[in-house]
Write a protein that holds these residues in place. Structure first.
Motif, short mmCIF file in Angstrom:
data_model
loop_
_atom_site.label_atom_id
_atom_site.label_comp_id
_atom_site.label_asym_id
_atom_site.label_seq_id
_atom_site.Cartn_x
_atom_site.Cartn_y
_atom_site.Cartn_z
N ILE A 63 132.08 -1.59 131.67
CA ILE A 63 132.40 -1.97 130.31
C ILE A 63 131.65 -1.06 129.36
O ILE A 63 130.59 -0.55 129.71
CB ILE A 63 132.03 -3.43 130.01
N PRO A 64 132.18 -0.81 128.16
CA PRO A 64 131.45 0.02 127.21
C PRO A 64 130.10 -0.61 126.89
O PRO A 64 130.03 -1.78 126.52
CB PRO A 64 132.36 0.03 125.98
N PRO A 65 129.00 0.13 127.05
CA PRO A 65 127.68 -0.47 126.93
C PRO A 65 127.33 -0.96 125.54
O PRO A 65 126.49 -1.83 125.39
CB PRO A 65 126.74 0.68 127.34
N ASP A 66 127.96 -0.44 124.49
CA ASP A 66 127.55 -0.77 123.14
C ASP A 66 128.41 -1.82 122.47
O ASP A 66 127.99 -2.48 121.54
CB ASP A 66 127.55 0.47 122.25
N SER A 67 129.65 -1.99 122.93
CA SER A 67 130.54 -2.86 122.19
C SER A 67 130.95 -4.08 122.99
O SER A 67 130.60 -5.21 122.65
CB SER A 67 131.79 -2.08 121.76
N VAL A 68 131.68 -3.88 124.08
CA VAL A 68 132.16 -5.02 124.85
C VAL A 68 131.00 -5.81 125.43
O VAL A 68 131.02 -7.03 125.49
CB VAL A 68 133.10 -4.54 125.98
N ARG A 69 129.96 -5.09 125.86
CA ARG A 69 128.80 -5.77 126.42
C ARG A 69 128.25 -6.80 125.46
O ARG A 69 127.78 -7.86 125.84
CB ARG A 69 127.70 -4.74 126.75
N GLU B 202 129.53 12.50 120.53
CA GLU B 202 129.10 13.57 119.64
C GLU B 202 127.62 13.46 119.31
O GLU B 202 126.88 14.45 119.31
CB GLU B 202 129.93 13.56 118.36
N GLU B 203 127.15 12.23 119.05
CA GLU B 203 125.74 12.05 118.74
C GLU B 203 124.87 12.36 119.95
O GLU B 203 123.80 12.96 119.83
CB GLU B 203 125.46 10.63 118.26
N VAL B 204 125.32 11.97 121.13
CA VAL B 204 124.57 12.29 122.35
C VAL B 204 124.40 13.80 122.50
O VAL B 204 123.31 14.31 122.77
CB VAL B 204 125.27 11.70 123.58
N VAL B 205 125.49 14.54 122.31
CA VAL B 205 125.45 15.99 122.41
C VAL B 205 124.47 16.57 121.40
O VAL B 205 123.65 17.45 121.72
CB VAL B 205 126.87 16.58 122.20
N VAL C 158 111.71 12.38 130.05
CA VAL C 158 112.34 11.17 129.53
C VAL C 158 113.83 11.25 129.80
O VAL C 158 114.49 12.23 129.42
CB VAL C 158 112.07 11.00 128.02
N LEU C 159 114.37 10.23 130.45
CA LEU C 159 115.79 10.18 130.78
C LEU C 159 116.44 9.03 130.02
O LEU C 159 116.04 7.87 130.17
CB LEU C 159 115.98 9.96 132.29
N GLY C 160 117.43 9.34 129.19
CA GLY C 160 118.15 8.33 128.44
C GLY C 160 119.46 7.98 129.13
O GLY C 160 120.16 8.86 129.64
N LEU C 161 119.79 6.69 129.16
CA LEU C 161 121.06 6.26 129.74
C LEU C 161 122.13 6.32 128.65
O LEU C 161 122.02 5.63 127.63
CB LEU C 161 120.95 4.83 130.28
N PRO C 162 123.13 7.18 128.82
CA PRO C 162 124.17 7.29 127.80
C PRO C 162 125.08 6.07 127.82
O PRO C 162 125.27 5.46 128.87
CB PRO C 162 124.93 8.56 128.20
N ARG C 163 125.55 5.71 126.64
CA ARG C 163 125.28 6.50 125.44
C ARG C 163 124.16 5.92 124.58
O ARG C 163 123.40 6.62 123.97
CB ARG C 163 126.56 6.63 124.62
N GLY C 164 124.08 4.58 124.52
CA GLY C 164 123.16 3.95 123.59
C GLY C 164 121.70 4.22 123.83
O GLY C 164 120.88 4.14 122.91
N GLY C 165 121.33 4.57 125.06
CA GLY C 165 119.92 4.83 125.34
C GLY C 165 119.43 6.17 124.87
O GLY C 165 118.21 6.39 124.76
#
Length: 273
Positions: free
Chosen positions: A250-256, A211-214, A34-41
């Motif tokens: 663009i930042p995937p979680d906010s600006v998007r 930090e959460e990703v780590v 399973v591959l997650g796209l950082p960061r939100g994924g």
């Protein structure tokens, strides 16, 4: 009985990942990665990997911007055991960058990928994808640029089966993703009639921190080894990398999603407990 209840389909990314995993259980016996796209994924992918008893890794995508117009993408570099450079030949022919420009940018973005991977994964190498079932996970599709590029690169890497899985996506973007050569299956739980942004389908869509990703990648690695998870990250304090020049620039979680970023680090509720 409906999968969803209440006003929001998903409470947060962990809830979305748990629900998404239910639609992927038919792949468990194939021992997928399973591959997650950082960061939100990554929080979504973490829950999928736990449910499927699968290896978890990140897949980092970096855009190659045009000279003097960084927002215009000539292509992108996608990490992995064998990083791929995917070019948009139509844009390259239109821009006609100077000789050596693309190769130089490719090298620069590879260095940034290595820097980010070192932060997220420490010394752990990328998980091998050749000949394996690969599930690419994000928290939703908006424009889909990053996921589309990631899938195109992975298709070249020779997986036995290539699947993408997201909690929510608009119909047109979802169908375009399913038509990418080499993609065997696309799973999406919720395809709304009206779509503005991924965030509107989450009760809590706070920006995911580095930090959460780590921490989540560390928990997943320890669980695969059968070790008790440690309370503190082996990396020590994590300095936020920021969005940088990911494919959408663009930042995937906010600006998007037209939301102001949360400057404070969210408290991580250890989901492995």
């Amino acid at each position: 009985m409906s999968l969803f209840s209440g006003h929001f389909p998903f409470k947060d990314r962990h809830d979305a990942g748990q629900k998404l995993a239910e639609s992927l259980m038919h792949l468990k016996d194939l021992h997928p990665v399973v591959l997650g796209l950082p960061r939100g994924g990554v929080p979504v992918a973490y829950e999928v990997a736990r449910a499927l008893d699968a290896h978890l890794d990140v897949l980092i995508v970096r855009k190659i911007g045009a000279p003097g117009h960084a927002e215009l993408g000539l292509g992108a570099v996608v990490d992995g055991q064998h990083p791929q450079c995917i070019l948009n030949e139509d844009v390259v022919q239109m821009v006609r960058p100077p000789e050596g420009y693309i190769e130089a940018e490719r090298g620069r973005q590879l260095q940034e990928i290595e820097r980010r991977r070192a932060l997220y994964c420490g010394a752990r190498p990328p998980v091998r994808v050749e000949g394996r079932t690969v599930i690419v996970v994000d928290d939703g599709i908006a424009t889909g640029g990053t996921l589309r590029t990631a899938l195109a690169a992975l298709a070249i890497s020779g997986p036995a089966k290539l699947v993408f899985a997201v909690p929510v996506a608009p119909h047109d973007a979802l169908e375009n993703m399913r038509r990418i050569p080499g993609v065997d299956e696309g799973i999406c739980l919720y395809v709304p009639e009206w779509f503005r942004a991924v965030s509107q389908f989450y009760e809590n869509f706070d920006q995911t921190s580095d930090e959460e990703v780590v921490e989540l990648l560390g928990y997943a690695a320890q669980e695969r080894l059968g070790e008790a998870a440690e309370e503190e990250s082996p990396h020590g304090p994590v300095e936020e990398l920021g969005a940088g020049s990911e494919i959408d620039a663009i930042p995937p979680d906010s600006v998007r999603d037209r939301r102001p970023p949360d400057s404070s680090l969210p408290q991580v509720d250890h989901p492995h407990r």
